[in-house]
Design a protein around this motif. Structure first.
Motif, short mmCIF file in Angstrom:
data_model
loop_
_atom_site.label_atom_id
_atom_site.label_comp_id
_atom_site.label_asym_id
_atom_site.label_seq_id
_atom_site.Cartn_x
_atom_site.Cartn_y
_atom_site.Cartn_z
N ALA A 133 18.85 -22.06 32.43
CA ALA A 133 19.44 -20.84 32.99
C ALA A 133 18.50 -19.65 32.83
CB ALA A 133 20.78 -20.55 32.33
N VAL A 134 17.86 -19.54 31.66
CA VAL A 134 16.93 -18.42 31.42
C VAL A 134 15.72 -18.53 32.33
CG1 VAL A 134 15.42 -17.38 29.69
CG2 VAL A 134 17.71 -18.13 29.04
N GLN A 137 16.63 -17.61 35.91
CA GLN A 137 16.73 -16.15 36.09
C GLN A 137 15.35 -15.52 36.17
OE1 GLN A 137 19.23 -14.17 36.70
NE2 GLN A 137 20.70 -15.86 36.66
N GLN A 138 14.43 -15.97 35.33
CA GLN A 138 13.06 -15.44 35.38
C GLN A 138 12.41 -15.76 36.72
OE1 GLN A 138 11.19 -17.31 32.03
NE2 GLN A 138 12.10 -15.91 30.53
N LEU A 140 13.90 -16.35 39.60
CA LEU A 140 14.56 -15.58 40.66
C LEU A 140 14.15 -14.11 40.62
CD1 LEU A 140 18.12 -17.19 40.66
CD2 LEU A 140 16.29 -17.52 42.32
N SER A 141 13.95 -13.59 39.44
CA SER A 141 13.49 -12.19 39.35
C SER A 141 12.06 -12.06 39.87
CB SER A 141 13.62 -11.67 37.92
OG SER A 141 12.74 -12.37 37.07
#
Length: 146
Positions: A133-134, A137-138, A140-141
């Motif tokens: 998940a982390v 997110q990285q 996608l950012s």
């Protein structure tokens, strides 16, 4: 057709075996009528039941082992594998799939699969352990910043 012949053969052998056993171990209850009485719960019947049960259970385990061992479908490729998965709800999830040199981020829902993103550089190395998940997110950012 082969199954029907096999089932017929098994039932015919079983019926002849039971008939021979009844005749050999039978005691005439009434000689005038010719009725035959055989004790239903003797040691031979119980051992036959136990042996049959062991054979059936052994056959089930053998078939399960064979199915697990040879369940590979023709044309399967080892270069296509799921790297990580993240459930979003009870029925939807995000899956990262390694396809050759690319990694594909797929949205999976009942009845459909959508390509969310494709990465030439791997987000997560195959076999690498980490918090998916982390890292998602990285990634996608990073995509949003570009």
């Amino acid at each position: 057709m082969v199954w029907r012949s096999l089932v017929f053969l098994i039932f015919s052998l079983q019926s002849s075996w039971l008939f021979a056993e009844t005749v050999s171990g039978a005691v005439a209850a009434n000689p005038s009528t010719g009725l035959v009485y055989k004790e239903p719960f003797n040691s031979g019947a119980i051992s036959q039941l136990a042996l049959g049960l062991i054979v059936v259970i052994g056959l089930i385990f053998t078939l399960a082992w064979l199915l697990r061992r040879y369940s590979g479908l023709p044309g399967q490729n080892k270069s296509l594998q799921i790297v990580a998965a993240l459930p979003l709800s009870a029925r939807e999830k995000v899956v990262l799939v390694q396809a050759g040199e690319q990694q594909l981020l797929l949205g999976v829902a009942p009845g459909r699969v959508n390509l969310l993103a494709s990465y030439d550089n791997p987000l997560i190395e195959v076999g690498q352990k980490g918090d998916f998940a982390v890292k998602l997110q990285q990634a996608l950012s990073r995509v949003k910043q570009e």
